[in-house]
Write a protein that holds these residues in place. Structure first.
Motif, PDB file in Angstrom:
ATOM      1  N   ASN A 218      -5.161   9.425   3.630  1.00 42.84           N
ATOM      2  CA  ASN A 218      -4.796   9.193   2.234  1.00 42.84           C
ATOM      3  C   ASN A 218      -3.449   9.813   1.920  1.00 42.84           C
ATOM      4  O   ASN A 218      -2.679   9.273   1.127  1.00 42.84           O
TER       5      ASN A 218
ATOM      6  N   ALA B 274      -9.357   7.194  -3.882  1.00 40.22           N
ATOM      7  CA  ALA B 274      -9.286   8.483  -3.200  1.00 40.22           C
ATOM      8  C   ALA B 274      -9.345   9.654  -4.171  1.00 40.22           C
ATOM      9  O   ALA B 274      -9.358  10.797  -3.756  1.00 40.22           O
TER      10      ALA B 274
ATOM     11  N   THR C  10      -4.077   1.704  -7.261  1.00 43.31           N
ATOM     12  CA  THR C  10      -4.521   1.545  -5.868  1.00 43.31           C
ATOM     13  C   THR C  10      -5.006   2.852  -5.263  1.00 43.31           C
ATOM     14  O   THR C  10      -5.699   2.854  -4.265  1.00 43.31           O
ATOM     15  N   LEU C  11      -4.611   3.959  -5.876  1.00 39.47           N
ATOM     16  CA  LEU C  11      -4.979   5.262  -5.306  1.00 39.47           C
ATOM     17  C   LEU C  11      -6.316   5.789  -5.829  1.00 39.47           C
ATOM     18  O   LEU C  11      -6.796   6.815  -5.379  1.00 39.47           O
TER      19      LEU C  11
ATOM     20  N   LEU D 279      -1.057   7.250   3.340  1.00 41.68           N
ATOM     21  CA  LEU D 279      -1.107   5.964   2.631  1.00 41.68           C
ATOM     22  C   LEU D 279      -0.604   6.076   1.193  1.00 41.68           C
ATOM     23  O   LEU D 279      -0.039   5.122   0.647  1.00 41.68           O
ATOM     24  N   SER D 280      -0.801   7.238   0.577  1.00 43.54           N
ATOM     25  CA  SER D 280      -0.428   7.351  -0.830  1.00 43.54           C
ATOM     26  C   SER D 280       1.088   7.252  -1.018  1.00 43.54           C
ATOM     27  O   SER D 280       1.558   6.953  -2.105  1.00 43.54           O
TER      28      SER D 280
ATOM     29  N   LEU E 273      -1.165   3.307  -1.481  1.00 47.46           N
ATOM     30  CA  LEU E 273      -2.370   2.714  -0.896  1.00 47.46           C
ATOM     31  C   LEU E 273      -3.390   3.826  -0.674  1.00 47.46           C
ATOM     32  O   LEU E 273      -3.040   5.005  -0.691  1.00 47.46           O
TER      33      LEU E 273
END
Lengths: 280, 601
Positions: A125, B423, B419-420, A128-129, A133
């Motif tokens: 993460n 998480a 989109t985050l 991706l962040s 994403l």
């Protein structure tokens, strides 16, 4: 000597057998029975026959989990074994610091699956962040995330087995092949690998069953997201058993199917690789 | 008085008690030969511990007065203490009436309705139905007040001689008394008794309590409370708390053990469906008698399977200081349109202001229930209201467009890219709120200790304006999904110990302090002993009710299953990452189609 073995074998075998009985045989038999029952807690069950199995096979999620798991297992089986074998080959050469490398590669194996899952989730993460994403928004990310995690964890373990295998090949075989004019590839394919078959049998068996049984990492890394697309068999069973009112029996039935599946796949694989083993 | 007269009295009382409480037996009366206390003091010791009736003045239902002189006029006066909120009391009333008629003139039967003042009509109706023609007291002072305060249960019947000394008491574990303080329903003459368990002091009989707690936030308080209870009574109380989201899993494995939890929790009718075979019928228990409204009982047919122990409220918690910095006050937000305007304006000036409108709507498992359950409650509530129903097998999704608009607002005006969100965790949201990165944070009264860091003066809570109906009248979302259940399969003495513990928790000073005080659990409890809250969010919630807004009911306990919520949560996450109509269709299917599918299972 033989007589005293006959007399005292229960002393040596007993504790282990007892542990096996309590820890495996009894729960297994209970599980078999429970798969035919409707129940809430495992000590309070009502026999209903094969209904649970019917419901298990009607569940589309179970089928999806099977195919996802199969794809995952094939991918990791190939990747782990090829890379572990390659690393083992490199680390049996005369390089400085091989012992440090062996230790470092083996270390991920000492970390528990749940922890690994969360650690890798942060790593993925985190990367991706940067592109806005996240791991859980696509099954593709989840799949490759799991593959990377498992490779990282298991390559070191398989590597150790391969190193042990490589070291047990008598040096004169390779030497003789070299004198006969075989080049490096020929020696690898015709001398090393055939002699390594026992190790390969073990490693493929382990990676195959590990792939199918994968649970902790799946739970902590993706938890099946998005939309259960990255839910593997073991997690699907767990979610069925614990996540749904009145589905405990179905979860148990799935577990029985799962057992049969893993055992039969394991046996087929053992038979296939055993037949290629050579006697030295 | 001789034995001949007293014997039928026992029988009648025992019968009355039998009728009282779901087949529970009466405890053995303590005295074989209940003579006036002067002659046989040792046998009346237990009864006289409650007090005496030597000096008092009481008001009768008919407006007259009743004093110690009326007691002195008869050889024996039988006083039956009862309450309108106590069904077993009402059930035994016909027997009391018959008993009264059968007695000679030197014995009087008087009933004392503890909560009758102000509800005289209801009292009259019950007495008329029962055929009771004697005197009924509804107010009192002096010794009568003290005596009433010492009672542990209703119904309790006491026998007073002409001097006002108490000769004997009869009671059963039916409904909680109005005795406050640390009244322990154990020991003494007024022991609870049931047909499944031996009457007896719960400490001495060795019952233990095992509470599987649902709320991790309150675990330390429960542990302390359990310790205090053990110190006070010697009854062992074990409290274990399941990790967030793991309650059902843990309950399932714990219940299979020999030492299963004696006290556990279900989250409403859907949870009850899973566990109803394990739920002890709480009707008639002392705890049930303490409920401030029967609405907080979770019924399975005629069996009271669960009792709510906390009432909670959620809405949009906001930071007043930040809202002012953005140029608004709470008065500017009276509808969904206002909220949208404010949120979008803050987003437009995000860089200049240095904060966002909403905290990240984290869809991690530690936070996604705020949207798949709590936010999803609003379209369900409004649909139920519009259709005049309380549950349905097939939801229509009438207000799903509002749900989408709200979700769009949350995810497009928060601290991070939509989109985050998959998480983002609950901790992230809290951190964003307390570090003043966002103005609004959807959560409830239970989160008070988390958000208190922004300072009381900065904390406020708004309704989740949904763009439906008269929004000026819309209140916060108030309800419960936390029901205590007692494990029917536990050992009888453990069941008794558990009932005692629960009763103690909601009646004793210590228990109430722990449950209600903002320093501890900060709950609003649906019991008579509820204390005024020091939880700011709770007080805001009360203000909304006082202003005449309509609270949004918690309809989510009627959601078909956990599976339904999970599928909806996943669909919301997928939609957040890619906000297309096709992805919203997945959400709609998860909401509407899956509702029907899951309900039919």
């Amino acid at each position: 000597m033989e007589k005293s073995i006959k007399r005292y074998f229960p002393v040596f075998l007993g504790p282990t057998f007892l542990a096996f009985l309590i820890g495996f045989i009894v729960p297994f038999l209970m599980g078999l029975y429970l798969s035919l029952c409707d129940f809430r807690t495992v000590t309070d069950a009502k026999f209903i026959g094969l209904g649970n199995f019917v419901r298990a096979f009607q569940d589309g999620g179970f089928a999806h989990a099977f195919w996802f798991t199969a794809l995952f297992t094939v991918t990791t089986l190939i990747l782990i074994n090829v890379i572990a074998f390659a690393v083992a080959l490199v680390l049996t050469r005369e390089i400085r610091g091989t012992n440090i490398f062996r230790t470092v590669f083996f270390m991920p194996n000492l970390i528990g699956g749940i922890v690994l899952g969360y650690v890798w989730q942060l790593i993925f993460n985190g990367i991706l962040s940067r592109y806005d994403l996240a791991l859980k928004i696509s099954a593709k990310y989840g799949f490759w995330g799991l593959v990377i995690l498992i490779c990282w964890q298991q390559i070191g373990y398989m590597m150790i087995i391969y190193i042990a295998g490589l070291q047990s090949i008598p040096g004169d075989l390779n030497e003789a092949a070299e004198i006969d004019g075989a080049n490096g590839w020929q020696r690898l394919w015709n001398v090393t690998i055939p002699n390594m078959m026992p190790s390969i049998t073990i490693c493929t068996f382990l990676t195959l069953t590990n792939g199918f049984k994968l649970f902790d990492q799946n739970l902590s890394l993706t938890a099946g997201e998005p939309m259960k697309q990255t839910e593997m068999l073991a997690l699907n069973i767990y979610n069925t058993f614990y996540g749904r009112v009145g589905y405990q029996g179905v979860g148990q039935a799935k577990a029985v199917v799962f057992f049969i599946l893993v055992v039969s796949l394991g046996l087929i694989q053992l038979k296939m690789t055993r037949s290629k083993e050579v006697q030295q | 008085m001789n034995m001949k007269r007293i014997l039928p009295l026992f029988l009648a009382a025992a019968l009355a008690l039998l009728a009282g409480c779901g087949g529970k037996k009466a405890p053995e009366p303590p005295a074989e030969d209940p003579q006036p206390s002067q002659e046989q003091p040792q046998e009346a010791e237990g009864a006289s511990a409650l007090g005496s009736l030597a000096s008092f003045t009481a008001g009768t239902l008919d407006g007259g007065t009743f004093t110690q002189d009326d007691i002195a006029a008869r050889d024996v006066t039988v006083l039956n203490f009862w309450a309108l909120t106590c069904p077993p009391c009402i059930a035994e009333m016909p027997d009391i009436a018959a008993f009264e008629k059968a007695l000679p003139d030197n014995v009087a039967v008087v009933t004392v309705c503890l909560d009758g003042y102000g509800s005289e009509d209801s009292v009259r109706e019950i007495l008329e139905d029962a055929g009771f023609e004697g005197v009924t007291l509804i107010t009192g002072d002096g010794d009568l007040l003290d005596l009433a305060g010492n009672l542990m249960y209703t119904p309790t019947t006491v026998f007073a001689d002409s001097n006002g000394a108490l000769v004997m008491t009869l009671s059963l574990a039916a409904c909680g008394g109005n005795g406050g303080g640390d009244a322990q329903p154990s020991g003494g003459e007024s022991q609870p008794a049931g047909d499944t368990q031996p009457a007896g002091d719960s400490g001495a009989s060795g019952g233990t309590v095992y509470y599987l707690n649902f709320k991790p936030e309150q675990d330390p308080d429960w542990q302390e409370l359990a310790k205090i209870y053990t110190q006070e009574t010697g009854v062992e109380v074990k409290v274990q708390t399941a990790a967030s989201g793991q309650y059902e899993t843990q309950l399932m494995s714990e219940m299979a053990k020999t030492d299963a939890p004696t006290l556990f929790q279900v989250n409403g009718p859907v949870g009850l469906a899973n566990w109803k075979d394990y739920c002890y019928d709480l009707s008639g228990s002392a705890l049930a008698g303490e409920l401030s409204s029967q609405d907080f009982a979770l019924m399975d047919g005629s069996s009271m399977s669960g009792i709510a122990y906390v009432i909670e409220t959620y809405g949009l918690i906001y930071n007043k200081a930040l809202l002012e910095q953005a140029g608004y006050t709470a008065d500017d937000i009276k509808s969904f349109a206002d909220l949208k305007k404010v949120a979008e304006d803050i987003t437009a000036r995000k860089d200049e202001l240095g904060f966002s409108a909403f905290t990240s709507a984290g869809m991690d498992g530690s936070s996604d229930w705020r949207f798949k359950t709590h936010l999803a409650n609003l379209p369900i509530y409004y649909e139920y209201e519009a259709d005049g129903i309380g549950d349905t097998d097939a939801i229509k999704g009438t207000y799903l467009d509002n749900y989408r608009a709200m979700w769009d607002l949350y995810i497009n005006n928060c601290t991070c890219a939509p989109t985050l969100l998959s998480a983002k965790t609950g901790d992230d949201s809290v951190a964003e709120f307390v570090t003043e990165q966002a103005v609004f944070y959807q959560n409830g009264t239970w989160a008070y200790s988390d958000v208190a860091d922004v300072g009381e003066e900065n904390l406020g809570m708004l309704p989740i304006y949904f763009g439906v109906g008269d929004e000026a009248k819309q209140g916060l979302c108030t309800g419960t999904e936390n029901y205590w259940c007692v494990n029917k399969n536990a050992k009888p003495e453990d069941i008794q110990a558990t009932l005692d513990f629960m009763y103690w928790c909601v009646t004793s000073d210590t228990g109430l302090e722990y449950l209600c005080s903002g320093d501890h659990m900060g709950f609003v409890i649906p019991f008579k002993g509820n204390l005024e809250s020091t939880n700011l969010l709770v007080n805001i919630a009360n203000d909304y009710v006082a202003q005449g807004t309509t609270s949004i009911k918690w309809c989510f306990p009627t959601m078909p299953s956990e599976e339904w919520k999970n599928v909806l949560g996943s669909a919301l996450t997928a939609y957040a990452a890619d906000q297309t109509d096709a992805n919203w269709e997945t959400v709609r299917a998860a909401f509407v189609d899956n509702w029907a599918a899951e309900k039919s299972k």
